[in-house]
Design a protein around this motif. Sequence first.
Motif: not given
Length: 244
Positions: A33-42, A97-100, A188-195
């Motif tokens: 699972x993932x979201x596109x922002x820390x408080x975004x849709x999962x 950028x992916x969160x959660x 651990x980090x707030x976001x993972x930057x996907x290239x």
Amino acid sequence: ISQGDLELYFNNGSCKLYYHGLELTKENGLRSSFSLSPKGKTYDSTQAVWDVTKESETKLVAKAKWPDLNITQIWTLEVLKDKVTWHVETQTSKEVSLSNVEANLLLSSDYKDWISLFKQGKFPKIYPWDKHWENTALLKESNLLGVKSTGKLPSLLFMLAEDSALEKPLLRNTDYYIGARALGFCNYKPVIDVQLGQQKLFHGEINIFNNDKDMYSHRDEIKRTLIISQGDLELYFNNGSCKL
């Protein structure tokens, strides 16, 4: 796909594990699972559209697409002797950028006892009024999570590889509707930057043991590769994290 007594059954995002004909997993088995922002849709793997290629009797590649996203996840699953390897890669045509971000293994609630690299304990009971996933233990450092044998179901270790972008262990009970033990890892980090293009996201393996003694021996062997010490002083190194 299978090898020996271990079987993996994949169907439209549902990934079940069987050992000696007994199911070890619950609900979808493996879930990302993932979201596109820390408080975004999962978004999770149960919502994706899947395309699966069986490469051999022991290996398959499954591609997940979400209709409203320009993101593809590629799962490579392989069954070895008493072990399953699970690689997850992300493919996109633009930077994102992916969160959660999480990778979870959902196991039967028949499992009562958990272990990590340094700790162990018991899962709380799952009650009908449990509507959310709840932490069983807050573990800061552990590249493995496991469950002890039930007598009927085997011991198991879910282990994180060094090249994974997910590092933080998650040990939880799911809600009552799913009714599972959830072993997983997140970022651990707030976001993972996907290239642009294809990028590694998660690499883990699930090891099956016929008894707890063999599981503990395997865990202790891993501990010896991560810890150096003299007297009362210990240094623990894992994936760039160095603890004294």
